[in-house]
Design a protein around this motif. Sequence first.
Motif, PDB file in Angstrom:
ATOM      1  N   LEU A 182      38.446  39.372  33.103  1.00 39.13           N
ATOM      2  CA  LEU A 182      39.139  39.957  34.250  1.00 39.13           C
ATOM      3  C   LEU A 182      38.957  39.055  35.472  1.00 39.13           C
ATOM      4  O   LEU A 182      39.902  38.803  36.231  1.00 39.13           O
ATOM      5  CB  LEU A 182      38.598  41.363  34.534  1.00 39.13           C
ATOM      6  N   GLY A 183      37.713  38.574  35.634  1.00 38.44           N
ATOM      7  CA  GLY A 183      37.441  37.687  36.764  1.00 38.44           C
ATOM      8  C   GLY A 183      38.307  36.444  36.726  1.00 38.44           C
ATOM      9  O   GLY A 183      38.914  36.065  37.728  1.00 38.44           O
ATOM     10  N   ILE A 184      38.415  35.829  35.555  1.00 38.41           N
ATOM     11  CA  ILE A 184      39.213  34.603  35.445  1.00 38.41           C
ATOM     12  C   ILE A 184      40.693  34.926  35.691  1.00 38.41           C
ATOM     13  O   ILE A 184      41.391  34.215  36.425  1.00 38.41           O
ATOM     14  CB  ILE A 184      39.014  33.962  34.050  1.00 38.41           C
ATOM     15  N   ALA A 185      41.160  36.018  35.101  1.00 40.51           N
ATOM     16  CA  ALA A 185      42.573  36.370  35.254  1.00 40.51           C
ATOM     17  C   ALA A 185      42.931  36.544  36.721  1.00 40.51           C
ATOM     18  O   ALA A 185      43.970  36.059  37.182  1.00 40.51           O
ATOM     19  CB  ALA A 185      42.864  37.645  34.471  1.00 40.51           C
ATOM     20  N   LEU A 186      42.054  37.232  37.451  1.00 36.91           N
ATOM     21  CA  LEU A 186      42.345  37.472  38.861  1.00 36.91           C
ATOM     22  C   LEU A 186      42.145  36.201  39.684  1.00 36.91           C
ATOM     23  O   LEU A 186      42.976  35.837  40.517  1.00 36.91           O
ATOM     24  CB  LEU A 186      41.433  38.586  39.388  1.00 36.91           C
ATOM     25  N   PHE A 187      41.052  35.541  39.437  1.00 32.67           N
ATOM     26  CA  PHE A 187      40.727  34.346  40.233  1.00 32.67           C
ATOM     27  C   PHE A 187      41.817  33.300  40.105  1.00 32.67           C
ATOM     28  O   PHE A 187      42.207  32.668  41.094  1.00 32.67           O
ATOM     29  CB  PHE A 187      39.378  33.779  39.790  1.00 32.67           C
TER      30      PHE A 187
END
Lengths: 358, 544, 272
Positions: A98-103
């Motif tokens: 999720l972090g990578i997708a958003l970042f």
Amino acid sequence: MSSNHDMSEEKLPAAHAPAGTLDPFADPGLPEHEPRRTDIDEKAAKRAERQVSLLFVISMLATVGFIASYVTIDKYRIVDLFFFGKIGALNLALGVTLGIALFCIGAGAVHWARTLMTDEEIVQERHELKSSPEDREAGIREFQQGAADSGIGRRPLIRRTMIGAMALVPLSGVVLLRDLGPLPGNKLRHTFWGRKGPEGRTVIINENTGKPLKPDHIIKGSLTMAKPEGLNQETEDHQPNEHYLAEMGKAVILLVRLEPDEIKSKKQLEWSYQGIVAYSKICTHVGCPIGLYEQQTHHLLCPCHQSTFDLADDGAVVFGPAARSLPQLKITVNESTGFLEAVGDFAEPVGPSFWERG
Amino acid sequence: MSNAHSNKATGPIPDNAATKTADYFDERLGIYGAAKKNLRKVFPDHWSFMLGEVALYSFIIILLTGVWLTLFFKPSMTEVVYDGSYVPLQGIHMSEAYASTLDISFDIRGGLAIRQIHHWAALIFVSSLFVHMFRIFFTGAFRKPREMNWLFGFLLLVLAMVNGFTGYSLPDDLLSGTGLRIAEGVVLAIPLVGTYLQFFLFGGEFPGTDIVPRLFTIHVLLVPAIMVGLLTVHLILVFYHKHTQFPGAGRTEKNVVGLPLLPVYTAKAGGFFFIVFGITAALGGLVQINPIWSYGPYHPGQITAGSQPDWYIGFLEGSLRIMPNWETNLWGHTISWNVLIPSLVVPGVMFTFIAAYPWLEAWVTGDKREHHLLDRPRNVPVRTGLGAAWIAMYLVLWIGGGNDIIATHFHLSINSITWTMRVLFFVAPVLAFVVARRIAMALQRRDKDKVLHGRETGIIKKLPHGEFIEVHEPLDAERLHFLTSHEQPTPAALPPAVDENGVARKLKPGEKLRVRLSRWYFDEKVEKPTAEEYKEITSGHGHH
Amino acid sequence: MKKLSARRRHPLAALVVLLFALAATGGLYAAFAPAKPAQAEGAATALSDIEEGKKLYLSGCSSCHGLNGQGSSDGPSLVGVGAAAVDFQVMTGRMPMQQQGPQAPRKPVVFTQEQSDQLGAFIASLGAGPAVPREEDYALEEGNNAMIAEGGELFRTNCSQCHNFAGEGGALPDGKFAPSLVDVDPKHIYEAMLTGPQNMPSFPDTIMPPEQKKAIVTYITGVTKDEPNPGGLGLGRLGPVSEGLFVWIFGLGFLIAAAIWIAARTPKARTK
């Protein structure tokens, strides 16, 4: 107040002062805009475009990874990772994907803005917030007209009764809060120990075993957490006892054995049994349970705010913010059973101070 | 008009679906006027202007994750026997609130991640609010016309701390219950009404069965609703006032220089939201926060060493810890100074000072003008010193709140740490003030030196006669302007003791104090270099 | 390299270096911190010999505890403390003490298990006290879930106030501290409860029966020591203090780094 000046995006005239003639510190105006590589080099711009798209693609992949992790990874699975140790696999996978997708969405947008969108600064004008004198006068006049039309100035009876009514009506709301809780009464002054009256005996129960204690159970240097008999998590018919925590919050005690000649106060000695003393476990500062007993110094420390009490000296405060000694519970032994019992209640309210405490 | 743009949109307005949709809304809402005014609104670029955005975005993250959590959390203190999957607590009596938090953490997929994102975002929210406020404070961005927005921001900070504490209390674990117990002690200490307040708040004796559902309503409804309202007003005012900017070439009190909202700031600010959310989500996956299962359910007879609140309540905890044990008993009534002073008076004074500071400063300086150009902190040494003093005081209390952790980790005595903090509470702010002001003055001196003698290039040159010198490069016009554009007001002076008619003048009350404070504010300064000084040095004998 | 040196004088260079240094220090510290202290294997079960023990006692202990274990101003009496106390103090390296201090810390072990047993036999001969627990007293019962839950409840009632919810230890007055229980031998945890070393109160069998001690040992070893951190990096399991530090240094650190990147001007093309 909106004028088309708001949209004027003019550069200030550059005021480059010829050296030596004018103020050397004068505002030279906005510097000439310099292009970035992406502005003049189509290749660089293409590269930036690909980088931005790559970030967006990574984000898409990460979202796929998130969904895949959610579906495939067992929620109880633990993985052992370098540096992190043993951690939950699903939580790790979900958070990271999720972090990578958003970042990457964010990083892509910012990279786009920084390389491909304009970086030529625009100047917009500001205007004083204050209204013009005409607007000011007109505004005040409108208000005066309105006030005069209402007659609020000329009819004090209406004005006063209205203010009175408006002031009173919130009282209903305040009254409605009354049933938030019962009145304190003297609940803060009594604990479970005292429910059999001032001289009533209550058997002291070892919190660990749930059984009564005998004097020889409590050896020197030991620490025993205890509670009154009859105070249990469940009532006799196996229903949860909803008063349990509130009563425990006042009734928990700890028992230690001192040498009778170590005890400094006569009262304390009288309330003890062969050097066994019982003290409230609730701090007199703001009510944390204190159990940090140092068996060599007989000091008891509260882990919340470090109030320190001397159990050999009437529970007096030796350090920290607590102001009052720890309340002692008078104990004795039941001759027939041999069990330790409390005699009546604490002589003073346990726990934090309050206004009516006296 | 916008000759700044090489690619200004021209040509006929397209007649496509997008235009038609916009027309549909315009006919009902009149959107084109707003679009014309706002779509290309300019925002100045500076990293410190984005701290408020961090706060805004973490707030949005908290709202999103919080809504999800309410779908599973049961705000009830009804006692249950745990039978979930966390083995060490199976068969233990606990409240439904705690049991449902365990379920969220272990049995609902993604629950732990969302809980941790929610909690990390909360910590980031409050810390970014502080840093944002520091930026506003030290650059003087709170000055007219933005005082009210400072106040709204301040209220948001206070509400954020309140909501953080209520959220921390909801899971009903051993730590949160201990926090509530302390809060109960503080409420009880309030003179006259404390006992009643406590009974009304908790629905009877502590802990009772009402407090968690009540805090839940406060946490998810009451406070967030007020915060959303305040936040909206706060943002509208930022928009309406137009953003402040740092001084520099081409930047004046009358303009704002920067990049347009559409597309640059839409992309940058929008992108930053995703970056903040991404980093917070990664934290939620990588770093554990508030492992309530390790704490166990709340029981008023149990406690853990190292009982601490979340960091933003830590200063209150420290305040309680370092306070001496004063309590008085007057006419049968107990006044617990040992609780009242640290938990209500000290934070009350500290936070009122922050809230009132814009008006305090305006009163002292007598400055009634609008300010859109920011101060560099060095150019207002007293304000910078005051800010540093406040931070120092806060830090002392904060460190005091972790005195036990410090004691065990650095092998110190907890008693000596407490005593040190008692002294530092008074000494550290004074020291910080003096040091910060000195540093600010020194930096002003360095600026002056740079203006007059140029920038040190780091290049060493050997002169023909053997002397080594460092080459100084004269500053360009932009830099010169930047370093000399700040104001240096003269302190206020008392009017002559008698007026022009020889009659003794009556001073307004407080006027003397104001003049003295104003002198304290402005008296000590490094005079700006004058044009004459500059010309003298640059025209004649080189750079030395 | 040229690019780097050109930016060296950037006003934010110092900050960047500082951040890197902090991150590096933190990373290194975290990587090196959980070093396990040397643990002597106590397998030897040779017959204890009071005489041997006495010799060891006279050479290593009597200067503080007196020739006959009666105690002195430098050390408490050992009459009646029992062999369990000796085993705990000696085999955790606390005794012999190197220097007087607020309390004896854990150190590398000096004696062998055999010597410790001999010392214990001698001390036990001075006066009756708790004997060294047998292995079945503290042997972990893997999979006994009810015992773990009971141990947790007992731990929170009797132990966590000093040793912290995760057994990480905590502060006591005047520089004393409750030590960490992580990596402590189950036998030694059991002995500590039985004998109450130094300022720790004892929990004799009369108030905490052996099976409850076993439950606590099981909880400590199984839960506080080996329990994974489902949420990720454990941050020392110190509670909100380390979380607060983390959010300021890394949470806000990353976000401000991002803000600096977003607001920084994109490098210009070299047109001149």
